[in-house]
Enzyme design. Structure first.
Site, short mmCIF file in Angstrom:
data_model
loop_
_atom_site.label_atom_id
_atom_site.label_comp_id
_atom_site.label_asym_id
_atom_site.label_seq_id
_atom_site.Cartn_x
_atom_site.Cartn_y
_atom_site.Cartn_z
N ASN A 9 -33.16 23.26 138.13
CA ASN A 9 -34.59 23.45 138.34
C ASN A 9 -35.27 22.19 137.84
O ASN A 9 -35.44 22.01 136.64
CB ASN A 9 -35.06 24.69 137.56
N TRP A 10 -35.58 21.31 138.79
CA TRP A 10 -36.14 20.00 138.41
C TRP A 10 -37.58 20.12 137.92
O TRP A 10 -38.11 19.17 137.38
CB TRP A 10 -36.07 19.04 139.58
N LYS A 11 -38.22 21.24 138.20
CA LYS A 11 -39.64 21.44 137.83
C LYS A 11 -40.48 20.31 138.44
O LYS A 11 -40.16 19.83 139.52
CB LYS A 11 -39.78 21.56 136.32
N HIS A 97 -40.48 32.37 138.00
CA HIS A 97 -40.21 31.59 136.78
C HIS A 97 -41.33 31.84 135.78
O HIS A 97 -42.49 31.96 136.15
CB HIS A 97 -40.11 30.10 137.13
N GLU A 99 -42.87 29.94 133.86
CA GLU A 99 -43.97 28.96 133.90
C GLU A 99 -44.96 29.32 135.01
O GLU A 99 -46.16 29.14 134.86
CB GLU A 99 -43.39 27.55 134.09
N GLU A 169 -34.03 34.29 131.70
CA GLU A 169 -34.43 33.12 130.93
C GLU A 169 -35.38 33.53 129.81
O GLU A 169 -36.57 33.77 130.06
CB GLU A 169 -35.17 32.12 131.83
N GLY A 175 -36.74 24.87 127.45
CA GLY A 175 -37.23 23.54 127.09
C GLY A 175 -37.44 23.35 125.59
O GLY A 175 -38.06 22.38 125.16
N SER A 215 -32.44 25.94 127.83
CA SER A 215 -31.75 24.92 127.03
C SER A 215 -30.24 24.93 127.18
O SER A 215 -29.52 24.64 126.22
CB SER A 215 -32.16 25.02 125.55
N GLY A 236 -32.85 23.47 133.52
CA GLY A 236 -34.03 22.61 133.63
C GLY A 236 -33.69 21.19 133.22
O GLY A 236 -33.14 20.41 134.00
N GLY A 237 -34.01 20.85 131.99
CA GLY A 237 -33.88 19.47 131.49
C GLY A 237 -32.54 18.82 131.81
O GLY A 237 -32.50 17.67 132.29
P1 PGA Z 1 -34.45 24.25 130.33
O1 PGA Z 1 -35.24 25.03 131.49
O2 PGA Z 1 -33.00 24.19 130.74
O3 PGA Z 1 -35.09 22.87 130.30
O4 PGA Z 1 -34.65 25.01 129.08
C1 PGA Z 1 -34.65 26.12 132.14
C2 PGA Z 1 -35.62 26.68 133.15
O5 PGA Z 1 -36.82 26.77 132.87
O6 PGA Z 1 -35.22 27.05 134.26
#
Ligand code: PGA
Length: 252
Positions: A9-11, A97, A99, A169, A175, A215, A236-237
């Site tokens: 998930n590149w966001k 998600h 966010e 999640e 993050g 994470s 994500g990251g």
């Molecule tokens: P993260 O994000 O791996 O940076 O914690 C995961 C996500 O929000 O899908």
């Protein structure tokens, strides 16, 4: 047998050129070094979808949008519909998600419309759920997640539910560098599978892939994916570096 899936998930990261480079690097590493039995997905910004589809071997790597509109088409300035996503060659869409729920006010009602349109257009939803820190601290995360599922994907007919991927999640782990322990992940994944079994039966529950997100990195993937109810990750990251992403893909 249910699928093992690692989805990036590149966001809101990478411009188009950087995104194409990253997709090409992932494509090359996956072709050479990734375990064959893991489904790999790249969740990229809308602007990148077409180019990323063209930059990877789509037989091996699926491409996902990170959202889609709650309407099929029409006067909704700035929105991108499920059918538009589909027309790029993408085959997945990340929905729900935390966010999007938190910063863009996505409610269960809105998510139900998005889910229906995604499914109508043949996209596989990667449906996210997960609790905030205060819920975890009060130890009522199971009730919280159950409600998120009951209000949305548990309302789908079984034939549609079978097409979904679920991503658990915990918001406090996204993050933050704070990962759920393998035990915490297993416990809630097992719970999610048990309520799927109650709702749709054991066979459907056994076939549903439930990913962990928050994470996840090469250093903890093995421990997380070693649990019997953790079928992969939403990353994500660590998905922004091809080598790290590969390390997670090979974390089973
Ligand atoms: P993260 O994000 O791996 O940076 O914690 C995961 C996500 O929000 O899908």
């Amino acid at each position: 047998m249910r699928k093992k899936i690692v989805a990036g998930n590149w966001k809101c990261n990478t411009n188009l050129q950087e995104g194409i480079e990253l997709a090409k690097s992932v494509n090359e590493l996956v072709a050479k070094k990734a375990a064959d039995d893991v489904v790999v997905v790249l969740g990229v910004p809308f602007t990148h979808l077409t180019n990323v589809v063209e930059s990877v071997n789509t037989e091996r790597i699926g491409v996902a949008a990170q959202n889609c509109a709650a309407e099929a088409d029409g006067a909704f300035t700035g929105e991108v519909s499920a059918s538009m996503v589909k027309s790029t060659g993408a085959t997945y869409v990340i929905l729900g998600h935390s966010e999007r729920r938190e910063y863009y006010g996505e409610t269960s009602e809105v998510l139900n419309k998005k889910l229906a349109l995604a499914l109508e257009n043949g996209l596989t939803p990667i449906y996210c759920c997960g609790e905030p820190l205060e819920v975890r601290e009060a130890d009522v995360q199971n009730d919280y997640v159950k409600k998120q599922l009951e209000e949305t994907i548990f309302k789908l007919p079984e034939s549609d539910f079978r097409k979904l991927v679920i991503a658990y999640e915990p918001i406090w782990a996204i993050g933050t560098g704070k990962t759920a322990t393998a035990g915490q992940a297993q416990e809630i994944h097992e719970f999610i599978r048990s309520i799927i079994a109650e709702k749709f039966g054991k066979e459907v529950a056994e076939e549903t892939s439930i990913l962990y997100g928050g994470s996840a990195k090469p250093g903890n993937a093995k421990e997380l994916f070693g649990n019997k109810d953790v079928d992969g990750g939403l990353i994500g990251g660590a998905a922004l570096k091809a080598e790290d992403f590969l390390g997670i893909i090979n974390g089973f």
